[in-house]
Design a protein around this motif. Structure first.
Motif, PDB file in Angstrom:
ATOM      1  N   ASP A  89       6.306 -10.224  19.007  1.00 25.57           N
ATOM      2  CA  ASP A  89       5.880  -9.556  17.787  1.00 25.57           C
ATOM      3  C   ASP A  89       6.354 -10.304  16.545  1.00 25.57           C
ATOM      4  O   ASP A  89       5.631 -10.400  15.556  1.00 25.57           O
ATOM      5  N   ARG A 113       7.402  -3.338   8.581  1.00 25.39           N
ATOM      6  CA  ARG A 113       6.287  -2.486   8.987  1.00 25.39           C
ATOM      7  C   ARG A 113       5.938  -1.453   7.928  1.00 25.39           C
ATOM      8  O   ARG A 113       4.789  -0.985   7.856  1.00 25.39           O
ATOM      9  N   ALA A 124       1.054  -5.251   6.013  1.00 29.22           N
ATOM     10  CA  ALA A 124       2.348  -5.510   6.629  1.00 29.22           C
ATOM     11  C   ALA A 124       2.346  -6.802   7.439  1.00 29.22           C
ATOM     12  O   ALA A 124       3.344  -7.528   7.460  1.00 29.22           O
ATOM     13  N   GLN A 125       1.227  -7.111   8.106  1.00 32.98           N
ATOM     14  CA  GLN A 125       1.195  -8.307   8.942  1.00 32.98           C
ATOM     15  C   GLN A 125       1.243  -9.598   8.131  1.00 32.98           C
ATOM     16  O   GLN A 125       1.373 -10.682   8.682  1.00 32.98           O
TER      17      GLN A 125
END
Length: 284
Positions: A89, A113, A124-125
């Motif tokens: 992740d 996040r 957020a990514q």
């Protein structure tokens, strides 16, 4: 929901007293995170590599010839991570002299996040979080960095804050990077021997449209480098300061010129190439 997975990338050389506690405090202080450590041991002779192999964590140990220094070791660790197909992740840049506080990485992940809840139009990514570290007196030593000028290389380390404060770059002591951002950015610039590549990497992320924010609090303990005995030590003779400046851990002229030329342009690179020698001559 499964535990978040984090690939930690770091390099070490004869600092077993720092490296092992760094790994342990990460793994044992963030039990809700699944870690994979990728460590470049640059030819340590103090049993660092052998000790790391015995730790009960998922750890990949890479080797160097003793001449990689920080950037070379990180380039090797990141290069290995970029070739792996594992479903991680996050990727975490770490300096091995950080002793982490409990839950530090869990808090960084939560902050990353939650970014789009607090920042309008931010995904957020596409957010990177730079973890601030504290020195022995509790003051901020490293973390997110703000550029003080668009034309001159002047920087300031930012204080941690609950408020999302955007950074221009960062120190590489603790930086949480989402998977997609990591693969878009690629490796650090191999032109550097030791320092400046973390600033360079952060500025590259900015050009890619990535948003960098500082942590809400200090993530661990890490003392700032002492100027005593370095090229910035005004008590040393001028020739000794110049010799130390040109060493891999100083401010080598080729590395420094490359950093300024790449990130600021030709004329600032000429200016900043000269100013360190003027400082030395004037004993500043």
């Amino acid at each position: 929901m499964n535990n978040p997975t984090v690939t930690v990338m770091m390099t070490c050389f004869n600092r077993i007293q720092y490296t092992v506690p760094c790994v342990k405090t990460l793994a044992e202080g963030n039990l809700e995170v699944s870690f994979h450590f990728i460590v470049t041991d640059d030819g340590s002779t103090d049993n660092t590599g052998e000790t790391l192999k015995k730790l009960p964590y998922t750890l990949t140990l890479l080797s160097g010839n003793g001449q990689l220094f920080w950037n070379g070791g990180m380039e090797k660790a990141l290069g290995y991570a970029l070739t792996q197909a594992e479903e991680t992740d996050y990727y975490l840049l770490v300096n091995d002299d950080v002793t982490f506080f409990e839950h530090a990485i869990e808090k960084l992940i939560a902050r990353q996040r939650d970014a789009e809840k607090h920042l309008e139009g931010v995904l957020a990514q596409n957010v990177v979080i730079a973890g601030s570290t504290a020195d022995a007196d509790g003051g901020t030593s490293y973390g997110g960095v703000k550029l003080l000028s668009k034309h001159f290389a002047r920087f300031a380390v930012m204080e941690p804050s609950e408020e999302y404060r955007e950074c221009d770059t960062f120190n590489g002591n603790c930086v949480l990077i989402p998977r997609d951002v990591f693969f878009r950015a690629g490796n650090v610039d191999g032109s550097y021997r030791h320092s400046m590549s973390d600033y360079d990497y952060g500025m590259k992320l900015g050009r890619l449209g990535v948003r960098i924010y500082n942590s809400a609090e200090h993530v661990g303990r890490c003392n700032d480098n002492d100027v005593t005995g370095s090229w910035r030590d005004r008590t040393l003779k001028r020739r000794d300061r110049i010799r130390k400046k040109e060493s891999p851990k100083g401010l080598p002229r080729k590395d420094w010129y490359h950093f300024i030329r790449k990130n600021y342009g030709f004329f600032p690179a000429i200016y900043h190439s000269i100013t360190p020698y003027i400082r030395i001559l004037l004993k500043k």
